[in-house]
Write a protein that holds these residues in place. Structure first.
Motif, PDB file in Angstrom:
ATOM      1  N   TYR A  31     -38.303 -49.433-119.465  1.00 22.14           N
ATOM      2  CA  TYR A  31     -37.496 -48.309-118.978  1.00 22.14           C
ATOM      3  C   TYR A  31     -36.567 -47.773-120.063  1.00 22.14           C
ATOM      4  O   TYR A  31     -36.169 -48.507-120.980  1.00 22.14           O
ATOM      5  N   SER A  49     -41.096 -45.184-109.367  1.00 17.81           N
ATOM      6  CA  SER A  49     -41.452 -46.172-110.376  1.00 17.81           C
ATOM      7  C   SER A  49     -40.760 -47.507-110.098  1.00 17.81           C
ATOM      8  O   SER A  49     -41.372 -48.575-110.228  1.00 17.81           O
ATOM      9  N   SER A  52     -42.436 -49.105-107.095  1.00 19.04           N
ATOM     10  CA  SER A  52     -43.760 -49.600-107.453  1.00 19.04           C
ATOM     11  C   SER A  52     -43.655 -50.929-108.196  1.00 19.04           C
ATOM     12  O   SER A  52     -44.391 -51.886-107.897  1.00 19.04           O
ATOM     13  N   ASP A  53     -42.739 -51.005-109.157  1.00 21.90           N
ATOM     14  CA  ASP A  53     -42.562 -52.241-109.922  1.00 21.90           C
ATOM     15  C   ASP A  53     -42.061 -53.381-109.039  1.00 21.90           C
ATOM     16  O   ASP A  53     -42.430 -54.543-109.229  1.00 21.90           O
TER      17      ASP A  53
END
Length: 209
Positions: A31, A49, A52-53
């Motif tokens: 990131y 994001s 999702s992670d």
């Protein structure tokens, strides 16, 4: 949404807390940390994001927990991870690939150990194959492993003979030979042995009586 708090954990991961009280533990290498400074607004793309992670990390943890308890075949682990549709199939396949690369998943090693375990319980080839299929192992691998354990007809007959003789001791109260043969046959068939093998052993036992 905005970043309310962030801190680095002892393992080097970054914990980010949003003003919505959601927490995310991230790999800081993946990131742009400038987007995750306290007070920064989190746009929809970044939020997706993060979510999702987080889900992928949860999938990894579940897989690790299952493999910590005992060895699994790939198909078996895949089925457990897919239960309740908690994780997307793409995440599951990614985690399975990772576990394979780390050496935590090895279908051939699992098949060998599982086949040894079933053989120690005196299960026959048919039942061994069935139980290996149920664990999600590939058919060609099952054939390869089972053949290694059953390639010696003499060893098979000796194992089956020991099992039959042991069972026969529990049938001592049955005086009718035909019924005794039937009960012995059903028991051995239930253990996964084939009809030809069973008949050979039964004839050998009763011929010598």
């Amino acid at each position: 949404m905005r970043v309310k708090k962030r801190r680095f954990l002892d393992d080097g991961q970054l914990e980010v807390t949003l003003d919505s009280k959601e927490k995310f533990v991230l790999d800081p290498v993946l990131y742009d940390l400038r987007e995750l400074e306290e007070g920064m607004e989190v746009d929809e793309k970044l939020y997706k994001s993060l979510k999702s992670d987080k889900l992928l990390s949860k999938c990894r943890k579940k897989a690790s927990d299952l493999l910590f308890r005992r060895m699994h075949a790939k198909g078996e682990l895949r089925k457990k991870l897919y239960t309740k549709n908690e994780f997307p199939i793409t995440f599951i396949e990614k985690v399975i690939s990772e576990m394979e690369s780390f050496g935590y998943l090895n279908d051939k090693k699992f098949a060998l150990e599982f086949c040894k375990e079933l053989s120690r319980k005196a299960y026959g080839p048919r039942l061994i194959r069935q139980k290996m299929y149920q664990r999600g192992l590939d058919g060609s691998l099952i054939n390869e492993i089972v053949q290694e354990f059953t390639e010696s007809k003499q060893d098979n007959d000796e194992e089956l003979l020991r099992l039959a003789q042991k069972k026969l001791k529990s049938l001592h109260r049955e005086t009718d030979e035909f019924k005794k043969r039937q009960k012995l046959y059903r028991f051995l068939a239930g253990k996964g042995w084939g009809g030809g093998e069973i008949n050979r052993v039964i004839e050998k036992i009763f011929k010598g009586r």
